[in-house]
Design an enzyme around this catalytic site. Sequence first.
Site, short mmCIF file in Angstrom:
data_model
loop_
_atom_site.label_atom_id
_atom_site.label_comp_id
_atom_site.label_asym_id
_atom_site.label_seq_id
_atom_site.Cartn_x
_atom_site.Cartn_y
_atom_site.Cartn_z
N GLY A 1 27.09 40.43 -25.62
CA GLY A 1 27.10 41.12 -26.92
C GLY A 1 26.08 42.25 -26.94
O GLY A 1 25.45 42.56 -25.93
N ASN B 1 33.73 38.69 -29.30
CA ASN B 1 33.20 39.91 -29.91
C ASN B 1 32.51 40.76 -28.85
O ASN B 1 31.51 41.42 -29.10
CB ASN B 1 32.19 39.53 -31.03
CG ASN B 1 31.80 40.74 -31.86
OD1 ASN B 1 32.51 41.76 -31.85
ND2 ASN B 1 30.67 40.67 -32.52
N ASP C 1 33.98 28.68 -25.09
CA ASP C 1 33.57 28.64 -26.49
C ASP C 1 32.58 27.50 -26.70
O ASP C 1 32.89 26.34 -26.42
CB ASP C 1 34.84 28.43 -27.36
CG ASP C 1 34.55 28.53 -28.85
OD1 ASP C 1 35.50 28.75 -29.62
OD2 ASP C 1 33.36 28.40 -29.23
N SER D 1 17.18 36.38 -38.41
CA SER D 1 17.38 37.68 -39.08
C SER D 1 16.50 37.80 -40.31
O SER D 1 16.23 36.80 -40.99
CB SER D 1 18.86 37.83 -39.48
OG SER D 1 19.04 38.93 -40.33
N THR E 1 17.36 38.74 -42.88
CA THR E 1 18.24 38.42 -44.01
C THR E 1 17.80 37.13 -44.70
O THR E 1 18.11 36.88 -45.86
CB THR E 1 19.71 38.36 -43.52
OG1 THR E 1 20.58 38.52 -44.62
CG2 THR E 1 20.01 37.11 -42.78
N TYR F 1 26.73 34.20 -43.84
CA TYR F 1 26.10 34.59 -42.55
C TYR F 1 24.59 34.36 -42.65
O TYR F 1 24.00 33.67 -41.82
CB TYR F 1 26.39 36.06 -42.21
CG TYR F 1 25.41 36.58 -41.20
CD1 TYR F 1 24.32 37.35 -41.60
CD2 TYR F 1 25.53 36.23 -39.87
CE1 TYR F 1 23.38 37.77 -40.67
CE2 TYR F 1 24.60 36.65 -38.94
CZ TYR F 1 23.51 37.42 -39.36
OH TYR F 1 22.58 37.83 -38.45
N LYS G 1 21.76 31.49 -40.76
CA LYS G 1 20.48 31.77 -40.09
C LYS G 1 19.38 30.89 -40.69
O LYS G 1 18.55 30.33 -39.99
CB LYS G 1 20.10 33.24 -40.21
CG LYS G 1 21.00 34.18 -39.41
CD LYS G 1 21.02 33.82 -37.94
CE LYS G 1 21.95 34.72 -37.14
NZ LYS G 1 22.05 34.30 -35.72
N ASN H 1 16.66 45.67 -38.47
CA ASN H 1 17.98 46.28 -38.21
C ASN H 1 18.08 46.87 -36.80
O ASN H 1 17.59 47.97 -36.58
CB ASN H 1 18.27 47.35 -39.27
CG ASN H 1 18.57 46.72 -40.61
OD1 ASN H 1 17.78 45.92 -41.13
ND2 ASN H 1 19.73 47.03 -41.16
N LEU I 1 25.43 50.88 -40.70
CA LEU I 1 25.22 52.32 -40.93
C LEU I 1 25.31 53.15 -39.66
O LEU I 1 26.06 54.14 -39.62
CB LEU I 1 23.85 52.53 -41.57
CG LEU I 1 23.42 53.99 -41.80
CD1 LEU I 1 24.33 54.67 -42.80
CD2 LEU I 1 21.96 54.07 -42.25
N ARG J 1 26.77 49.25 -52.60
CA ARG J 1 27.53 48.15 -51.97
C ARG J 1 26.98 46.84 -52.48
O ARG J 1 25.76 46.60 -52.45
CB ARG J 1 27.38 48.24 -50.43
CG ARG J 1 28.08 47.17 -49.66
CD ARG J 1 28.04 47.41 -48.15
NE ARG J 1 26.67 47.24 -47.62
CZ ARG J 1 26.41 47.31 -46.31
NH1 ARG J 1 27.36 47.58 -45.43
NH2 ARG J 1 25.15 47.13 -45.88
C1 WQD Z 1 21.96 49.52 -43.84
C2 WQD Z 1 21.90 50.48 -45.02
C3 WQD Z 1 23.67 50.18 -46.61
C4 WQD Z 1 26.96 51.48 -44.07
C5 WQD Z 1 23.08 43.96 -41.94
C6 WQD Z 1 22.99 42.47 -42.02
C7 WQD Z 1 21.80 42.01 -41.23
C8 WQD Z 1 21.92 42.53 -39.83
C9 WQD Z 1 21.99 44.05 -39.83
C10 WQD Z 1 22.97 40.94 -38.38
C11 WQD Z 1 22.24 49.77 -46.33
C12 WQD Z 1 23.74 51.55 -45.95
C13 WQD Z 1 25.69 51.14 -44.52
C14 WQD Z 1 27.62 52.60 -44.62
C15 WQD Z 1 25.72 53.00 -46.04
N1 WQD Z 1 23.05 42.00 -39.17
N2 WQD Z 1 25.10 51.89 -45.48
N3 WQD Z 1 26.97 53.33 -45.60
O1 WQD Z 1 23.08 45.57 -44.53
O2 WQD Z 1 20.70 46.19 -43.85
O3 WQD Z 1 21.94 44.50 -42.54
O4 WQD Z 1 23.15 44.39 -40.61
O5 WQD Z 1 21.98 40.30 -38.12
O6 WQD Z 1 21.79 40.61 -41.22
O7 WQD Z 1 22.79 42.10 -43.37
O8 WQD Z 1 22.62 46.87 -42.41
O9 WQD Z 1 23.67 48.87 -41.43
O10 WQD Z 1 25.04 47.41 -43.00
O11 WQD Z 1 23.21 48.84 -43.91
O12 WQD Z 1 25.16 53.66 -46.92
O13 WQD Z 1 28.78 52.95 -44.27
O14 WQD Z 1 22.88 51.48 -44.84
O15 WQD Z 1 23.95 50.28 -47.99
O16 WQD Z 1 21.42 50.35 -47.34
P1 WQD Z 1 22.07 45.79 -43.47
P2 WQD Z 1 23.72 48.00 -42.63
#
Ligand code: WQD
Length: 342
Positions: free
Chosen positions: A11, A36, A59, A126, A128, A151, A155, A181, A202, A297
């Site tokens: 991954g 994945n 698996d 995480s 999170t 999710y 964790k 992140n 993002l 979101r």
């Molecule tokens: C970051 C910022 C969005 C997409 C998630 C999981 C976390 C970890 C990392 C696994 C936020 C903004 C995003 C877009 C945007 N995953 N955004 N437009 O939500 O902080 O964390 O991924 O471990 O557990 O929760 O990351 O990259 O989704 O978002 O504006 O098209 O970017 O609102 O503010 P997030 P993200």
Amino acid sequence: MGKILVTGGLGFIGSHTVVELQNEGFEVIIIDDLSNSSVDVLKGITSITGTTPDFEQFDLKEKSKVQAFFKKHQDIEGVIHFAASKAVGESVEKPLLYYENNINTLVYVLQELQKLENANFIFSSSCTVYGQADELPITENAPIKFAESPYGNTKQIGEEIIRDTCKVTQHLKSIALRYFNPIGAHHTTKIGELPIGVPQNLVPFITQTALGIREQLSVFGDDYPTPDGTCIRDYIHVVDLAKAHVVALQRLLQNKNDSNYETFNIGTGTGSSVLEVIKSFEKVSGQKLNYKIANRRAGDIISAYADTTKANSQLGWKTKLTLDDAMKSAWEWQLTIKGKDK
Ligand code: WQD
């Protein structure tokens, strides 16, 4: 030196960690079910380090296969456990899939480690688990908040399972790394993130938009109580994150741990807003990004970034790569893979 098992080692974070383990001279064996990821990632790892890790595809939900694996490999001296489903939105839609895949697999691996005389276990956790922390930057003592998604709950539950197991299994030493992140890719562009379908995160959405795979980036809200109104996160280069796993493992192998269950926040210690990430991308790519401001979101927290004091002092680890380094590597990776996913 015994072998290190990396579950989910093909991954995004797993593959970068396998490279850093091999760079440190560890012998690695990967278990991955390819749900994945792609077996091509093995070639990418080999092209960087010159060594192809052992790989078994199955698996981890199949308990008998987990038991058979540990029976066959008696020389496993450490396990880094990445294998899990990690899409926040999907976890809301399919909670039981997440509880089965992220919890059962952890239990089966821990049951095997409990049987060994000595076991060292690194868990992919995480930030999170903190939800929207009351205080920033976030330390490891920040309260664990009610999980925003199944999710995130897997964790939290995973950490509790490990903590409770370590309490009654003195020979099992564990560290949970709470990632902020993860972004970017290896500078060789041989490995990187392969999001399946429309990226939820993002940075891959930014690079796919810049390449024309996506029409336009939606910035989810610019009316938050932050300097520029957009959410703040702690974006850490995946290679710095991978190196944190190696030093955490070495801490356990050298018995330098303070207790047999520890947690560490793994981030840069600096927060960046969505607009700052976009600006960084435009700077390193020389491309103007097509984006618009859209509605918030659901489930997004306003701001999160790590207090890295504990990892800096106790692991002797800190990030070396910058946001610009990460965005540059993410863009170079996107140019390499074009529209391929998985
Ligand atoms: C970051 C910022 C969005 C997409 C998630 C999981 C976390 C970890 C990392 C696994 C936020 C903004 C995003 C877009 C945007 N995953 N955004 N437009 O939500 O902080 O964390 O991924 O471990 O557990 O929760 O990351 O990259 O989704 O978002 O504006 O098209 O970017 O609102 O503010 P997030 P993200």
